[in-house]
Design a protein around this motif. Structure first.
Motif, mmCIF file in Angstrom:
data_model
loop_
_atom_site.group_PDB
_atom_site.id
_atom_site.type_symbol
_atom_site.label_atom_id
_atom_site.label_comp_id
_atom_site.label_asym_id
_atom_site.label_seq_id
_atom_site.Cartn_x
_atom_site.Cartn_y
_atom_site.Cartn_z
ATOM 1 N N THR A 156 23.584 1.174 21.842
ATOM 2 C CA THR A 156 24.415 0.556 20.828
ATOM 3 C C THR A 156 23.802 -0.628 19.676
ATOM 4 N N ALA A 157 22.837 -1.122 20.531
ATOM 5 C CA ALA A 157 22.411 -2.395 19.691
ATOM 6 C C ALA A 157 21.623 -1.474 18.824
ATOM 7 N N LEU A 158 20.569 -0.793 19.823
ATOM 8 C CA LEU A 158 19.389 0.271 18.176
ATOM 9 C C LEU A 158 19.754 1.159 17.303
ATOM 10 N N THR A 159 20.947 1.609 17.163
ATOM 11 C CA THR A 159 21.648 2.186 16.366
ATOM 12 C C THR A 159 22.490 1.145 15.630
ATOM 13 N N ALA A 160 22.684 0.263 15.829
ATOM 14 C CA ALA A 160 23.076 -0.781 14.856
ATOM 15 C C ALA A 160 22.251 -1.531 13.809
#
Length: 61
Positions: free
Chosen positions: A36-40
């Motif tokens: 989720t963090a990397l995609t954001a």
């Protein structure tokens, strides 16, 4: 001609002879939280598809 913006991911000079390092504390180790963090980050940076790669958008797993 003015120099390219250092935040312009489409300019080749921004990808040669240097690197970027980023450290973010996400809490407890969790694959879903990391993805989720990397995609954001990828989306916020407006990086789009990886250049020079024929594969689809990278998965962070």
């Amino acid at each position: 001609m003015p120099p390219p913006s250092p935040t312009d991911p489409s300019h080749d000079d921004n990808w040669h002879g240097s690197y970027y390092e980023l450290a973010i504390k996400l809490g407890l180790a969790d694959d879903t939280r990391l993805e989720t963090a990397l995609t954001a980050l990828w989306d916020i940076a407006h990086l789009g598809e990886p250049s020079g790669v024929t594969a689809a958008r990278p998965t962070f797993r």
